[in-house]
Design an enzyme around this catalytic site. Sequence first.
Site, PDB file in Angstrom:
ATOM      1  N   ASN A  27       1.066  -1.022  -0.224  1.00 56.98           N
ATOM      2  CA  ASN A  27       0.268  -0.276   0.128  1.00 56.98           C
ATOM      3  C   ASN A  27       0.702   1.027   0.318  1.00 56.98           C
ATOM      4  OD1 ASN A  27      -3.250  -0.530   0.546  1.00 56.98           O
ATOM      5  ND2 ASN A  27      -2.593  -1.987   1.455  1.00 56.98           N
ATOM      6  N   ARG A 117       3.884   0.488  26.281  1.00 53.16           N
ATOM      7  CA  ARG A 117       3.150   1.223  24.481  1.00 53.16           C
ATOM      8  C   ARG A 117       2.896   2.928  24.789  1.00 53.16           C
ATOM      9  NH1 ARG A 117       0.019  -1.917  21.246  1.00 53.16           N
ATOM     10  NH2 ARG A 117       0.187  -3.414  22.218  1.00 53.16           N
ATOM     11  N   ARG A 143      -0.392  -2.550  14.807  1.00 54.52           N
ATOM     12  CA  ARG A 143       0.209  -1.473  16.334  1.00 54.52           C
ATOM     13  C   ARG A 143      -1.118  -0.832  17.066  1.00 54.52           C
ATOM     14  NH1 ARG A 143       3.786  -3.645  20.018  1.00 54.52           N
ATOM     15  NH2 ARG A 143       3.541  -1.407  21.075  1.00 54.52           N
ATOM     16  N   ILE A 144      -1.359  -1.539  18.424  1.00 53.33           N
ATOM     17  CA  ILE A 144      -2.534  -0.650  19.017  1.00 53.33           C
ATOM     18  C   ILE A 144      -2.342   0.473  19.174  1.00 53.33           C
ATOM     19  CG2 ILE A 144      -4.054  -1.042  21.166  1.00 53.33           C
ATOM     20  CD1 ILE A 144      -4.436  -3.885  19.973  1.00 53.33           C
ATOM     21  N   ASN A 159      -6.819   4.606   8.751  1.00 52.73           N
ATOM     22  CA  ASN A 159      -5.983   3.185   8.547  1.00 52.73           C
ATOM     23  C   ASN A 159      -7.035   2.690   7.007  1.00 52.73           C
ATOM     24  OD1 ASN A 159      -5.314   0.884   9.231  1.00 52.73           O
ATOM     25  ND2 ASN A 159      -7.279   0.798  10.419  1.00 52.73           N
ATOM     26  N   HIS A 161      -8.047  -1.198   6.208  1.00 57.14           N
ATOM     27  CA  HIS A 161      -8.114  -2.313   7.147  1.00 57.14           C
ATOM     28  C   HIS A 161      -9.063  -3.439   6.311  1.00 57.14           C
ATOM     29  CE1 HIS A 161      -8.874  -5.141  10.624  1.00 57.14           C
ATOM     30  NE2 HIS A 161     -10.327  -5.381   9.627  1.00 57.14           N
ATOM     31  N   GLU A 195     -11.366   3.939  18.650  1.00 59.58           N
ATOM     32  CA  GLU A 195     -11.995   2.236  18.932  1.00 59.58           C
ATOM     33  C   GLU A 195     -11.503   2.066  17.938  1.00 59.58           C
ATOM     34  OE1 GLU A 195     -15.981   0.823  17.938  1.00 59.58           O
ATOM     35  OE2 GLU A 195     -16.119   2.991  18.097  1.00 59.58           O
ATOM     36  N   GLU A 226      -7.775  -2.534  -2.870  1.00 56.50           N
ATOM     37  CA  GLU A 226      -6.608  -1.928  -1.259  1.00 56.50           C
ATOM     38  C   GLU A 226      -5.585  -0.447  -2.062  1.00 56.50           C
ATOM     39  OE1 GLU A 226      -4.899  -3.067   2.186  1.00 56.50           O
ATOM     40  OE2 GLU A 226      -6.043  -4.947   2.215  1.00 56.50           O
TER      41      GLU A 226
HETATM   42  C1  GAR Z   1      -2.537  -4.791   4.213  1.00 50.92           C
HETATM   43  O1  GAR Z   1      -3.785  -5.400   3.702  1.00 50.92           O
HETATM   44  C2  GAR Z   1      -4.092  -3.955   5.100  1.00 50.92           C
HETATM   45  O2  GAR Z   1      -5.141  -4.031   4.705  1.00 50.92           O
HETATM   46  C3  GAR Z   1      -3.530  -4.838   5.975  1.00 50.92           C
HETATM   47  O3  GAR Z   1      -2.399  -5.138   6.080  1.00 50.92           O
HETATM   48  C4  GAR Z   1      -1.470  -5.596   5.284  1.00 50.92           C
HETATM   49  C5  GAR Z   1      -0.496  -4.348   4.649  1.00 50.92           C
HETATM   50  O4  GAR Z   1       0.265  -4.497   3.551  1.00 50.92           O
HETATM   51  N1  GAR Z   1      -4.116  -3.808   7.691  1.00 50.92           N
HETATM   52  C6  GAR Z   1      -4.398  -4.228   8.648  1.00 50.92           C
HETATM   53  O5  GAR Z   1      -4.651  -5.781   8.522  1.00 50.92           O
HETATM   54  C7  GAR Z   1      -4.654  -3.031   9.703  1.00 50.92           C
HETATM   55  N2  GAR Z   1      -5.748  -3.634  11.054  1.00 50.92           N
HETATM   56  P1  GAR Z   1       1.267  -4.199   2.880  1.00 50.92           P
HETATM   57  O6  GAR Z   1       2.125  -3.958   3.971  1.00 50.92           O
HETATM   58  O7  GAR Z   1       1.439  -4.888   1.330  1.00 50.92           O
HETATM   59  O8  GAR Z   1       0.392  -3.385   2.865  1.00 50.92           O
END
Ligand code: GAR
Length: 265
Positions: A27, A117, A143-144, A159, A161, A195, A226
């Site tokens: 991404n 954290r 990370r949270i 973000n 997701h 949240e 994405e």
């Molecule tokens: C992606 O699928 C993103 O949506 C997910 O991690 C991957 C990162 O891929 N994010 C989460 O799960 C956040 N909760 P990338 O490093 O190739 O962009």
Amino acid sequence: MHNNDSNSGRAQDNIRIVVLISGGGSNLQAIIDNCQSGVIECQSGFIKSQTGFIENQPGIIESQSETVGTQSSHNVTRVSASIELVISNRPGVYGLERSKQAGIDSLCIDHKQYPSREDFDAALITAIKSTKPDLVVLSGFMRILTPEFVNNFHGRLLNIHPSLLPKYPGLHTHQRAIEAGDSEAGVTVHFVTAELDGGPAIIQARVPVLKNDDADALAARVLEQEHKIYPTAISWFAEGRLSLTNGKAMLDNEILPPQGFDYQG
Ligand code: GAR
């Protein structure tokens, strides 16, 4: 706590972006590719017309300096966007290499080196603020975050997701969609609030779940989307069209639906 207008929603000459990663950074790469030459580009922008959203031509993002009537009558100005810094919480990930190859400053702040954290997030906040960013983009950042972190970047923290939120916050989203027998899955870009995966949605893309899908096959199909919707959301922000206002995600001064803009890529 944060009920008033955010800093976003204003077009500026240049939008300074910090990207946070934990892994491969595909991404991040999509965002880099869309910020080349300092001008954010989008495969498929959207212009709002009197009759609703209509698709813009591919190309350089242009922001509307006046209320849009029809596609032919609006004034446009270019908005540039620059990635000022990429931060990974894990050493040696490929996303750091991608940053280097693109000539972007990067650093690793290894969360394992911090006793709590709160301490890790404090170091992160300091590093991010040193760049004076307009926008902080979580791009596979696993990370949270503490409320302190989130509050520092309220209204300018995005973000991505890999699920159709509010379905499947947290981990293993694709496996959970398959096990639930869902006919479709997808991805959501949202504003970050305290949240987990729960902030107002900005844009979603859907993909079918196919009969023989395993989690990896489904993840690959979702990932393609994405790479389209994250640059789109960022371009909206850069244009000053997107904001978090009174707890709602707003595009072109209208509240987005609860699941965000329905992307038809
Ligand atoms: C992606 O699928 C993103 O949506 C997910 O991690 C991957 C990162 O891929 N994010 C989460 O799960 C956040 N909760 P990338 O490093 O190739 O962009």
